[in-house]
Scaffold this motif. Sequence first.
Motif, PDB file in Angstrom:
ATOM      1  N   GLN A 156     -20.203  21.599  23.378  1.00  0.00           N
ATOM      2  CA  GLN A 156     -19.205  21.675  23.124  1.00  0.00           C
ATOM      3  C   GLN A 156     -19.211  22.208  21.302  1.00  0.00           C
ATOM      4  O   GLN A 156     -18.178  22.963  20.627  1.00  0.00           O
ATOM      5  CB  GLN A 156     -18.008  20.549  23.060  1.00  0.00           C
ATOM      6  N   THR A 213     -11.993  21.780  30.543  1.00  0.00           N
ATOM      7  CA  THR A 213     -13.440  21.624  29.933  1.00  0.00           C
ATOM      8  C   THR A 213     -14.121  22.943  29.341  1.00  0.00           C
ATOM      9  O   THR A 213     -14.247  23.889  30.541  1.00  0.00           O
ATOM     10  CB  THR A 213     -14.002  20.148  30.175  1.00  0.00           C
ATOM     11  N   TYR A 214     -15.603  23.086  28.557  1.00  0.00           N
ATOM     12  CA  TYR A 214     -16.599  23.994  28.340  1.00  0.00           C
ATOM     13  C   TYR A 214     -17.170  24.321  29.448  1.00  0.00           C
ATOM     14  O   TYR A 214     -17.835  25.139  30.136  1.00  0.00           O
ATOM     15  CB  TYR A 214     -17.245  23.744  27.041  1.00  0.00           C
TER      16      TYR A 214
END
Length: 313
Positions: free
Chosen positions: A24, A193-194
Amino acid sequence: MTAQLALDDAGLRRLLHGLPPVDQVGADARAARLGTRSIKTTAKAEALDLAVRMVDLTTLEGADTPGKVRALCAKGAHPEPDQPECPSVAAICVYGDMVATAKAALAGTGIKVASVATAFPSGRAPLAVKLADTAAAVEAGADEIDMVIDRGAFLSGRYGAVAEEIAAVKQACRTGGHDAHLKVILETGELATYDNVKRASWLAMLSGADFIKTSTGKVSPAATLPVTLLMLESVRDFRAQTGRQVGVKPAGGIRTAKDAIKYLVTVNETAGPDWLSPDWFRFGASSLLNDLLLQRRKLATGVYSGPDYVTVD
């Protein structure tokens, strides 16, 4: 269904959770660096025209009327009536009940009609309702369908249900012998979330998506540069593994020409020039076009036009 989609939830979980994890901090830093790139005047003029050609000019309001849709179609076809060299937009995006109006208004222009479907924006409806929604839009003349995934199913790990729904909607896009392109909206602002963004991107592509799209524009945050970068990496890697190219559409919150150019730089540097086309990259926007037109006029005349130069949609 493909062999991957024949897997149960456990099999899909192994496949999706086996993807390399997202750094991230690294993704944010790379997006920030790409956002600082500058381009010269000639390249900027080309970039502005390309961005205009990539716009899905959108109205998705409960107060939409046939008159408003026809006016939007006229603007999309001739953004600057006194400058015939100004390109038209890629598509007009509307609710399903406005598809026939938009189709008639755009006849002969080559501009696509896109329709949101599948109980947009929440996606909270039975599959039969979503398929009927899609089929009705396609029968009315929609060239493209923007569907929303069931985020609740995805976040609870029911990947098979999400995959089957996307595949079923893709089949509904072929109603009556048509073959509407399917854009799958991930609603990345709700995915948390990524890694989830990456997994949802791959799940959509494996299920038959022609485009993956960030957002409905109804949830904050909508499109962001780091999330779009991750989706561009996903379509690049997916093509490398499968040979099939999938488009990307950031939508919601992209309002200025400066921001649009940041996205174009990110496309070129991440996925490559093959994606620098309205066939493979779109902006879902309502107000972006106005700023693109103001910046085109500034390059041509050397002065900024007042806000009255462009129409308020």
